[in-house]
Design an enzyme around this catalytic site. Structure first.
Site, short mmCIF file in Angstrom:
data_model
loop_
_atom_site.label_atom_id
_atom_site.label_comp_id
_atom_site.label_asym_id
_atom_site.label_seq_id
_atom_site.Cartn_x
_atom_site.Cartn_y
_atom_site.Cartn_z
N LYS A 170 -18.36 19.88 61.61
CA LYS A 170 -17.07 20.44 62.02
C LYS A 170 -16.70 21.60 61.11
O LYS A 170 -16.80 21.44 59.90
CB LYS A 170 -16.04 19.32 61.89
CG LYS A 170 -14.63 19.71 62.19
CD LYS A 170 -13.74 18.55 61.91
CE LYS A 170 -12.32 19.03 62.16
NZ LYS A 170 -11.34 18.09 61.79
N LYS A 206 -17.87 18.70 56.81
CA LYS A 206 -16.60 19.29 57.24
C LYS A 206 -16.24 20.40 56.26
O LYS A 206 -16.16 20.16 55.05
CB LYS A 206 -15.52 18.22 57.28
CG LYS A 206 -14.17 18.77 57.72
CD LYS A 206 -13.16 17.67 57.90
CE LYS A 206 -11.81 18.24 58.29
NZ LYS A 206 -10.77 17.22 58.40
C1 PBG Z 1 -7.76 15.96 59.13
C2 PBG Z 1 -8.25 16.71 60.31
C3 PBG Z 1 -8.13 18.07 60.56
C4 PBG Z 1 -8.71 18.30 61.81
C5 PBG Z 1 -9.15 17.08 62.29
N1 PBG Z 1 -8.89 16.10 61.34
C6 PBG Z 1 -7.44 19.13 59.78
C7 PBG Z 1 -7.95 19.55 58.47
O1 PBG Z 1 -8.91 19.01 57.93
O2 PBG Z 1 -7.34 20.49 57.90
C8 PBG Z 1 -8.80 19.62 62.48
C9 PBG Z 1 -9.04 19.59 63.96
C10 PBG Z 1 -8.84 20.91 64.61
O3 PBG Z 1 -8.62 21.94 63.98
O4 PBG Z 1 -8.92 20.92 65.85
N2 PBG Z 1 -6.90 14.92 59.51
#
Ligand code: PBG
Length: 326
Positions: free
Chosen positions: A251, A199
């Site tokens: 992601k 991520k």
């Molecule tokens: C963290 C989380 C995020 C997203 C999913 N889980 C935000 C981040 O890490 O800043 C982002 C999902 C998206 O942008 O569609 N809880």
């Protein structure tokens, strides 16, 4: 005869719709699509998310209906995010057994738990008043090991509520192992883990911040990965697998298809990809201007993510895409 033009003509396989259909290497199916959905505490009408046209913060009631719709469209799963009324330094609502996410899990499992795999975000950013994915140390940095204790507790309340897969998304070191142990110790051997494995600290999460009412000021660069790096994704993969991840995720999706391919080639477990809020928002904005063909772009982006190696795709277009495919 040599294997060259004019004998070799690749266009033969592109000549008709039937021929193209016959030789397509990548197919999309609703069962591999997962719908991310937001549920907000204390509202009586669904609230549109401005930066994500067509996506809302649900009430408990409209979430239930959205889940039924997702099941009827033949989706594989639904990923739930809670938006609490109260945020604090340690994200207390995230571990409240009656917190909004836990209530939503119970609702959705009762409604469609036999047809859909029900998943929940396991992270603190929706619940903390500073907006970070963990708890803070005295110097303001995100405290890895103190955060793990919070995640362990969150995992158990989510599993108690009946969720099938928890989705630890905070990128703390050791999070998968700690969550696995906590689940097992609480008797939740059958609750699985969809690990957010690779991520990135991405600007593509921008619209999500509005979606969950996040108050984050700084950034997440001290825990999410640097977009410049690929190797550490394989290291994260190795670690998450060793710690017991049942599925892993990459992601965002489209700007990270190279990472997705590398992870898919190396992973012994299914690999999901998350087409995130910014990816959605860009296409919707361009389509609203008439600059791109919306439906073709949706299917093309999903196809490219599958082709790069994703077994499942989380996408805000899941229900619509499933209908287009049907
Ligand atoms: C963290 C989380 C995020 C997203 C999913 N889980 C935000 C981040 O890490 O800043 C982002 C999902 C998206 O942008 O569609 N809880």
């Amino acid at each position: 005869m040599s294997a060259e033009f004019p004998y070799v003509r690749p266009r033969r396989l592109r000549s008709t719709p039937a021929m193209r259909r016959l030789v397509a290497e990548t197919r999309l199916h609703p069962a591999e699509l997962i719908l991310p959905a937001f549920v907000r505490e204390g509202i009586s009408e669904p609230k549109p998310i401005t930066s994500m046209p067509g996506v809302v913060q649900h009430t408990r009631d409209t979430l239930r209906r959205a889940a039924v719709e997702a099941a009827e469209a033949g989706l594989g799963g639904i990923m739930l995010f809670g938006v609490p009324e109260v945020q604090d330094a340690i994200g207390s609502e995230g571990t409240n057994p009656d917190g909004i996410l836990q209530q939503a899990i119970r609702d959705v499992v009762a409604e469609v738990g036999d047809q859909l795999v029900v998943m929940s975000d396991l992270c603190l950013d929706e619940y903390t008043d500073h907006g970070h994915c963990g708890v803070l140390a005295a110097d303001g940095s995100v405290d890895n090991d103190a955060t793990l204790e919070r995640y362990a507790e969150m995992a158990v309340v989510q599993a108690d509520a009946g969720v099938h897969l928890v989705g630890p998304s905070g990128m703390m070191d050791g999070q998968i192992g700690v969550v696995r142990r906590a689940l097992d110790e609480a008797g939740h051997q059958d609750t699985g883990i969809l690990a957010y494995t690779a991520k990135y600290a991405s600007a593509f999460f921008g619209p999500f911040r509005e979606a969950v009412g996040s108050s984050l000021k700084g950034d997440r660069k001290s825990y999410q990965q640097d977009p410049a790096n690929a190797r550490e994704s394989l290291r994260e993969l190795e670690q998450d697998i060793a710690e017991g991840a049942d599925l892993v995720m990459v992601k965002p999706a489209m700007a990270y298809l190279d990472i997705l391919r590398q992870v898919a080639d190396a992973s012994p477990v299914p690999v999901s990809a998350y087409q995130v809020s910014g990816e959605y928002a860009m296409v919707e904005a361009a389509a609203a201007n008439g600059w791109v063909d919306r439906e073709r772009i949706i299917l093309e982006t999903l196809t490219s993510i599958r082709r790069a190696g994703a077994d499942q795709i989380l996408t805000y277009w899941a229900v619509e895409a499933a209908r287009m495919l049907g």
